[in-house]
Structure formats: C-alpha cells, structure tokens
Design a protein around this motif. Structure first.
Motif, PDB file in Angstrom:
ATOM      1  N   LEU A 228       0.847  -1.178  -0.076  1.00 25.33           N
ATOM      2  CA  LEU A 228       0.075  -0.036   0.014  1.00 25.33           C
ATOM      3  C   LEU A 228       0.853   1.110  -0.141  1.00 25.33           C
ATOM      4  N   PRO A 229       0.420   2.322  -0.825  1.00 22.04           N
ATOM      5  CA  PRO A 229       1.475   3.491  -0.736  1.00 22.04           C
ATOM      6  C   PRO A 229       1.060   4.547   0.460  1.00 22.04           C
ATOM      7  N   VAL A 230       2.235   5.052   1.009  1.00 19.87           N
ATOM      8  CA  VAL A 230       2.343   6.011   1.899  1.00 19.87           C
ATOM      9  C   VAL A 230       2.122   7.296   1.242  1.00 19.87           C
ATOM     10  N   ARG A 231       1.352   8.182   1.774  1.00 16.46           N
ATOM     11  CA  ARG A 231       1.216   9.481   1.274  1.00 16.46           C
ATOM     12  C   ARG A 231       2.444  10.176   1.286  1.00 16.46           C
ATOM     13  N   ILE A 232       2.763  11.168   0.418  1.00 17.13           N
ATOM     14  CA  ILE A 232       4.069  11.886   0.423  1.00 17.13           C
ATOM     15  C   ILE A 232       4.063  13.100   1.756  1.00 17.13           C
ATOM     16  N   HIS A 233       2.972  13.797   1.455  1.00 20.22           N
ATOM     17  CA  HIS A 233       2.727  14.554   2.575  1.00 20.22           C
ATOM     18  C   HIS A 233       2.337  14.048   3.890  1.00 20.22           C
ATOM     19  N   GLY A 234       3.174  14.108   4.935  1.00 21.37           N
ATOM     20  CA  GLY A 234       2.733  13.502   6.274  1.00 21.37           C
ATOM     21  C   GLY A 234       3.325  12.173   6.526  1.00 21.37           C
ATOM     22  N   ARG A 235       4.079  11.566   5.645  1.00 19.18           N
ATOM     23  CA  ARG A 235       4.741  10.299   6.027  1.00 19.18           C
ATOM     24  C   ARG A 235       5.336  10.250   7.141  1.00 19.18           C
ATOM     25  N   GLY A 236       6.040  11.157   7.852  1.00 16.58           N
ATOM     26  CA  GLY A 236       6.591  11.254   9.171  1.00 16.58           C
ATOM     27  C   GLY A 236       5.515  10.828  10.131  1.00 16.58           C
ATOM     28  N   GLU A 237       4.416  11.426   9.987  1.00 16.67           N
ATOM     29  CA  GLU A 237       3.349  11.375  10.845  1.00 16.67           C
ATOM     30  C   GLU A 237       2.723   9.918  10.865  1.00 16.67           C
ATOM     31  N   VAL A 238       2.747   9.354   9.461  1.00 20.32           N
ATOM     32  CA  VAL A 238       2.076   8.009   9.345  1.00 20.32           C
ATOM     33  C   VAL A 238       3.018   6.917  10.196  1.00 20.32           C
ATOM     34  N   ARG A 239       4.358   7.314  10.004  1.00 22.46           N
ATOM     35  CA  ARG A 239       5.297   6.390  10.703  1.00 22.46           C
ATOM     36  C   ARG A 239       5.250   6.414  12.163  1.00 22.46           C
ATOM     37  N   GLN A 240       5.084   7.633  12.716  1.00 22.49           N
ATOM     38  CA  GLN A 240       5.047   7.817  14.211  1.00 22.49           C
ATOM     39  C   GLN A 240       3.723   7.195  14.572  1.00 22.49           C
ATOM     40  N   LYS A 241       2.647   7.278  13.909  1.00 21.07           N
ATOM     41  CA  LYS A 241       1.486   6.628  14.348  1.00 21.07           C
ATOM     42  C   LYS A 241       1.528   5.064  14.488  1.00 21.07           C
ATOM     43  N   TYR A 242       2.115   4.559  13.678  1.00 18.66           N
ATOM     44  CA  TYR A 242       2.448   3.019  13.336  1.00 18.66           C
ATOM     45  C   TYR A 242       3.337   2.775  14.484  1.00 18.66           C
ATOM     46  N   LEU A 243       4.325   3.428  14.834  1.00 19.03           N
ATOM     47  CA  LEU A 243       5.578   3.122  15.982  1.00 19.03           C
ATOM     48  C   LEU A 243       4.618   3.132  17.204  1.00 19.03           C
ATOM     49  N   ARG A 244       3.945   4.107  17.526  1.00 19.60           N
ATOM     50  CA  ARG A 244       3.218   4.349  18.766  1.00 19.60           C
ATOM     51  C   ARG A 244       2.109   3.261  19.190  1.00 19.60           C
ATOM     52  N   TYR A 245       1.540   2.765  17.997  1.00 20.11           N
ATOM     53  CA  TYR A 245       0.523   1.782  18.112  1.00 20.11           C
ATOM     54  C   TYR A 245       1.437   0.363  18.477  1.00 20.11           C
ATOM     55  N   THR A 246       2.224   0.159  17.707  1.00 18.69           N
ATOM     56  CA  THR A 246       3.134  -1.088  17.915  1.00 18.69           C
ATOM     57  C   THR A 246       3.744  -1.125  19.372  1.00 18.69           C
ATOM     58  N   LEU A 247       4.323   0.027  19.962  1.00 23.33           N
ATOM     59  CA  LEU A 247       4.720  -0.018  21.345  1.00 23.33           C
ATOM     60  C   LEU A 247       3.746  -0.027  22.324  1.00 23.33           C
ATOM     61  N   GLU A 248       2.523   0.299  22.258  1.00 19.79           N
ATOM     62  CA  GLU A 248       1.305   0.092  22.895  1.00 19.79           C
ATOM     63  C   GLU A 248       1.023  -1.382  23.132  1.00 19.79           C
ATOM     64  N   GLU A 249       0.964  -2.090  21.880  1.00 16.88           N
ATOM     65  CA  GLU A 249       0.674  -3.364  21.848  1.00 16.88           C
ATOM     66  C   GLU A 249       1.666  -4.316  22.725  1.00 16.88           C
ATOM     67  N   LEU A 250       2.803  -3.810  22.479  1.00 14.80           N
ATOM     68  CA  LEU A 250       4.013  -4.698  23.080  1.00 14.80           C
ATOM     69  C   LEU A 250       3.579  -4.535  24.722  1.00 14.80           C
ATOM     70  N   ARG A 251       3.535  -3.093  24.929  1.00 17.24           N
ATOM     71  CA  ARG A 251       3.083  -3.171  26.654  1.00 17.24           C
ATOM     72  C   ARG A 251       1.918  -3.884  27.160  1.00 17.24           C
ATOM     73  N   GLU A 252       0.648  -4.054  26.162  1.00 23.89           N
ATOM     74  CA  GLU A 252      -0.265  -4.736  26.501  1.00 23.89           C
ATOM     75  C   GLU A 252       0.013  -6.252  26.775  1.00 23.89           C
ATOM     76  N   GLU A 253       0.920  -6.819  25.707  1.00 27.70           N
ATOM     77  CA  GLU A 253       1.123  -8.269  25.793  1.00 27.70           C
ATOM     78  C   GLU A 253       2.008  -8.298  27.048  1.00 27.70           C
ATOM     79  N   ASN A 254       3.165  -7.466  27.455  1.00 24.38           N
ATOM     80  CA  ASN A 254       3.767  -7.450  28.498  1.00 24.38           C
ATOM     81  C   ASN A 254       3.015  -7.372  29.994  1.00 24.38           C
TER      82      ASN A 254
END
Length: 254
Positions: A228-254
């Motif tokens: 899936l393509p990631v939009r040009i404007h706001g790519r950093g924001e898209v990556r940050q949202k994904y990283l925040r989500y994955t970190l939160e999922e790891l905390r839930e599992e732990n």
C-alpha cells in the motif's frame, strides 16, 4: 426493556476441591464488582472438574470463554489437558493456576493467556481477567455495513486487512476477498477513525496495523504480501502513528 444478560462460561480444572472453591469465590466477587460498576452485564457460569480426564469428557470446542487449569494433577496433568484443549479449540483462553512458576514458559506452547501462582491472590486474578476482557472486547468489535441487496451485517475489525475507496465506494479487503459496501466511504472512514488499530496511510486508504508486516519509506508491506502506498505529505506522521501503536501493543502483551 433490559437486554438479556450474556452467558459467560468458565471451567475450573483442579483436583483440589478447596482450591476450586477459592477460585469460584474470587470469580463471583470479580464479576459482581464489575456489574456494580456497570462495566459488564453477564450471567456467570462456573463448571468445576476434579481431573483432566473428567474435563476432556465434557469439553466441547467453543463452550468455554476461559479455562483455569491446575498443572499438578493425578494421571493427566493440567499441561497435558491444556495441550489437548488447544488441539481441539485454538480460540479458547487458557489460564494456569498452580503452586510453582516452573511451567510458565511451557505455557506459551498452548498459548496460555495467563499464569497464576497459588495461593491465588485476588489482585493478580483481577489483572488476568481485566486483560482477557479487554482482548475479548477487541476481538468482538465490528463494523456494521450494508452490502448489495440491502443486506446489513457486521464485519469484525480484526478480519479487515484494509479499506479503500474507488469511485466513492468503500471496498473491504479481507482474507476471503474484496467486498464493496453500499455505505458512503466517508461514513466508513469516520468509524475507522475511532479504532486505534486503523491508520490512514494515504487518501482513501485505511489499513489495519495488525496486518502490517513492514513499514517502508514509501510503501507498507502487508502480511498478505500486498503493498500500500504511503502519502508523500505526512509520511513522518504515518510512521510515528504506527510506531506508537506497535509499542502500545507490546506493553499490553507484557
């Protein structure tokens, strides 16, 4: 008119009657307290079994929401019983409660949801049940959609890989294929915005982050192999949202 309570089935498999009784008392207390706080409205059903053999004779896939196993039992151990349950029903939640933490790692082989050490402490049991109920609520969350012919049915969020828009029509992508919804895409998008697991990676594309295998600079690689393509404007924001989500999922599992 008040809705009928949802039946919730728990099995307690332990060859010590006193330990089964203690667990039953704590379970009743937990769900009574939740009902008093109006956090749940369920009809609790607890079934006790004095051996693994007795339990397996009565066991049916899909019957129990949670099964508690003591590990040290005569003849068939709790771990062996759990292996057989997992073989028959991989969706069932298993919790071990026993006198030693020695088998905690082995519990991962049957995807045990929790491991509690006797004597059972009420606060530890609450943590385990809270975690389970959050997961159960998440797994049952769904998107109510209208399809061709006016058929209206729910689609589980966890089954949706991504949703995209073609000529203002929302297309739902799952492992079973692609289905067009009759609802306006804007209405679908507004609902997905409320679900933390969905990320708007490009205009008209919402991806379920649980299905992401890899996040690249310009593309998202899904577990299904699609890109899936990631939009040009706001790519950093898209990556940050994904990283925040994955970190939160790891905390839930732990």
């Amino acid at each position: 008119m008040r809705e009928e309570k949802k039946n919730f089935y728990i099995a307690a498999v332990d060859d010590t009657a006193a330990d089964r009784s203690a667990l039953r008392g704590m379970l009743n207390r937990y769900f009574e307290e939740r009902e008093q706080r109006r956090e749940s409205d369920i009809q609790l059903n607890i079934e006790e079994f004095g051996s693994g053999e007795e339990f397996l004779e009565a066991f049916q896939p899909g019957r129990y929401d949670i099964i508690f196993f003591d590990i040290y039992m005569k003849e068939l151990t709790g771990m062996d019983t759990a292996r057989e349950v997992y073989r028959r029903d991989k969706q069932c939640r298993l919790i071990f409660f026993t006198t030693t933490p020695d088998y905690a790692v082995e519990g991962y082989s049957v995807h045990a949801a929790w491991y509690l050490v006797k004597p059972l402490k009420y606060d530890k049991l609450c943590l385990a049940l809270d975690s389970f109920i959050r997961t159960a609520a998440r797994d049952s969350a769904c998107l109510l959609l209208t399809f061709k012919g006016g058929l209206r049915r729910p689609v589980l969020f966890q089954d949706i890989i991504y949703v995209d828009c073609v000529r203002r029509t929302g297309r739902i992508h799952t492992e079973k294929g692609v289905t067009e919804a009759a609802d306006k895409f804007t209405e679908i998008a507004s609902r997905l915005e409320q679900e933390a697991r969905f990320l708007c990676c490009n205009r008209g594309i919402y991806v379920n982050m649980d299905w992401i295998r890899e996040m690249k600079t310009q593309d998202i690689i899904l577990k299904s192999g699609e890109q899936l393509p990631v939009r040009i404007h706001g790519r950093g924001e898209v990556r940050q949202k994904y990283l925040r989500y994955t970190l939160e999922e790891l905390r839930e599992e732990n």
